[in-house]
Design an enzyme around this catalytic site. Structure first.
Site, PDB file in Angstrom:
ATOM      1  N   ASP A  45      44.464   0.323  29.331  1.00  0.00           N
ATOM      2  CA  ASP A  45      45.401   1.411  29.068  1.00  0.00           C
ATOM      3  C   ASP A  45      45.352   2.461  30.170  1.00  0.00           C
ATOM      4  O   ASP A  45      46.350   3.111  30.463  1.00  0.00           O
ATOM      5  CB  ASP A  45      45.102   2.048  27.706  1.00  0.00           C
ATOM      6  N   ASN A 126      49.910  10.325  27.442  1.00  0.00           N
ATOM      7  CA  ASN A 126      48.923  10.330  26.364  1.00  0.00           C
ATOM      8  C   ASN A 126      48.638  11.725  25.818  1.00  0.00           C
ATOM      9  O   ASN A 126      48.887  12.004  24.653  1.00  0.00           O
ATOM     10  CB  ASN A 126      47.609   9.717  26.861  1.00  0.00           C
ATOM     11  N   GLU A 127      48.051  12.586  26.693  1.00  0.00           N
ATOM     12  CA  GLU A 127      47.624  13.890  26.193  1.00  0.00           C
ATOM     13  C   GLU A 127      47.362  14.865  27.320  1.00  0.00           C
ATOM     14  O   GLU A 127      47.222  14.491  28.486  1.00  0.00           O
ATOM     15  CB  GLU A 127      46.355  13.753  25.340  1.00  0.00           C
ATOM     16  N   ASP A 154      35.302  24.698  22.498  1.00  0.00           N
ATOM     17  CA  ASP A 154      35.187  23.869  23.698  1.00  0.00           C
ATOM     18  C   ASP A 154      36.538  23.598  24.359  1.00  0.00           C
ATOM     19  O   ASP A 154      36.608  23.385  25.575  1.00  0.00           O
ATOM     20  CB  ASP A 154      34.521  22.536  23.363  1.00  0.00           C
ATOM     21  N   SER A 162      52.139   8.348  21.039  1.00  0.00           N
ATOM     22  CA  SER A 162      51.499   7.151  21.582  1.00  0.00           C
ATOM     23  C   SER A 162      50.070   7.442  22.029  1.00  0.00           C
ATOM     24  O   SER A 162      49.241   6.527  22.093  1.00  0.00           O
ATOM     25  CB  SER A 162      52.320   6.564  22.738  1.00  0.00           C
ATOM     26  N   ALA A 166      44.139   7.933  20.885  1.00  0.00           N
ATOM     27  CA  ALA A 166      43.116   8.062  21.920  1.00  0.00           C
ATOM     28  C   ALA A 166      42.186   9.248  21.600  1.00  0.00           C
ATOM     29  O   ALA A 166      41.584   9.293  20.534  1.00  0.00           O
ATOM     30  CB  ALA A 166      43.796   8.216  23.284  1.00  0.00           C
ATOM     31  N   TYR A 167      42.068  10.208  22.504  1.00  0.00           N
ATOM     32  CA  TYR A 167      41.150  11.334  22.319  1.00  0.00           C
ATOM     33  C   TYR A 167      41.480  12.098  21.034  1.00  0.00           C
ATOM     34  O   TYR A 167      40.588  12.560  20.318  1.00  0.00           O
ATOM     35  CB  TYR A 167      41.238  12.248  23.531  1.00  0.00           C
ATOM     36  N   ASN A 168      42.748  12.230  20.745  1.00  0.00           N
ATOM     37  CA  ASN A 168      43.169  12.928  19.531  1.00  0.00           C
ATOM     38  C   ASN A 168      42.509  12.353  18.286  1.00  0.00           C
ATOM     39  O   ASN A 168      42.064  13.081  17.403  1.00  0.00           O
ATOM     40  CB  ASN A 168      44.692  12.854  19.407  1.00  0.00           C
ATOM     41  N   ALA A 170      39.659  10.772  18.095  1.00  0.00           N
ATOM     42  CA  ALA A 170      38.241  11.120  18.116  1.00  0.00           C
ATOM     43  C   ALA A 170      38.000  12.552  17.634  1.00  0.00           C
ATOM     44  O   ALA A 170      36.911  12.869  17.143  1.00  0.00           O
ATOM     45  CB  ALA A 170      37.687  10.937  19.530  1.00  0.00           C
TER      46      ALA A 170
END
Length: 267
Positions: A45, A126-127, A154, A162, A166-168, A170
């Site tokens: 990805d 993505n982000e 932080d 889409s 991913a990080y979202n 987590a």
């Protein structure tokens, strides 16, 4: 058909890229690094993110196809051993009902970054994340030009549908179907007290809404747009909203989003 291949750069991906070129030549495809119709990403990805940003100025004119060298990813429909089948379908030799690929379009994140030294615009697949370099981030978050919360922690992550897997994910964010035109704001380790109060829950904004993140102290910040890192010491604000542009993916066979989620996280 005009095409281009973006590979990850490891030996396996390079070998697969060369194999793809040989098969494409047999079908009369034309390698075109300037104005391809289809861009093939071979790797993971992250390779797709790289391909997207390499062709960011031609997004409306290009469709992307992902070939994963490991497990299937969220941007990859094809495994490394399926190149010949992919070429066959791209050449129109498959099922008569599937001679033309189905083009799916996913929303993107538009960013307007204001700094004392000048402004910049970005598009993310993505982000976008904002993090402190030397300590906690202090920021004011406005939604539609109204103050929503004062944040300390932080950092903040703003994702596309889409990119919601991913990080979202987590960070405890929701997984959003990528056809929904929205962005999601998720906190990264927020601190709550009498001065700094945050919702403590991800927020999803629809198209035509926007959020502004204002820096509220002198602080060095790391802004990450997909895989691109930008160090900023004079940030004023970042405006986040759904872009008017969309990214296109060519589907030569069905692979529903929820099947991808199940394969990635449950199987």
């Amino acid at each position: 058909m005009r095409y281009y291949v973006q590979d990850r750069g490891d030996q396996l991906s390079i070998d697969l890229s060369q194999q793809f070129h040989a098969l494409a030549k047999e079908e009369g495809f034309k390698l075109d690094a300037e104005s391809p119709e289809i861009v093939i990403s071979i790797g993971g990805d992250g390779t797709m993110l790289q391909a997207f940003h390499n062709f960011i100025d031609r997004i409306p004119d290009i469709a992307f196809v992902g070939v994963h060298t490991g497990h299937l990813g969220f941007y990859a429909d094809w495994k490394k051993e399926e190149l010949r089948e992919l070429i066959r379908l791209m050449s129109g030799k498959g099922d008569p009902d599937l001679l033309k690929p189905r083009i799916v379009k996913y929303p993107l994140l538009e960013l307007e970054i204001r700094k004392k030294s000048g402004n910049a615009s970005y598009i993310a697949l993505n982000e976008f994340t904002l993090k402190g370099v030397d300590g906690t981030v202090v920021a004011q978050v406005d939604i539609n030009d109204v103050t929503f919360e004062m944040f300390r922690g932080d950092g903040i992550c703003v994702s596309t549908p889409s990119g919601s897997t991913a990080y979202n994910k987590a960070l405890g964010g929701a997984m959003v179907h990528p056809t929904i035109e929205a962005i999601q704001i998720a906190e990264i380790a927020s601190i709550n007290n009498r001065v700094y109060r945050t919702l403590g829950s991800p927020v999803i904004l629809p198209k035509h809404h926007h959020c502004d993140i204002f820096s509220r102290k002198d602080q060095r910040l790391l802004l990450t747009i997909d895989h691109v890192n930008v160090m900023v010491e004079d940030l004023i604000s970042v405006r986040c909203q759904v872009s008017e542009q969309k990214v296109s993916f060519a589907r030569f066979r069905p692979y529903p989003f929820w099947n991808r989620v199940r394969t990635a996280f449950l199987d």
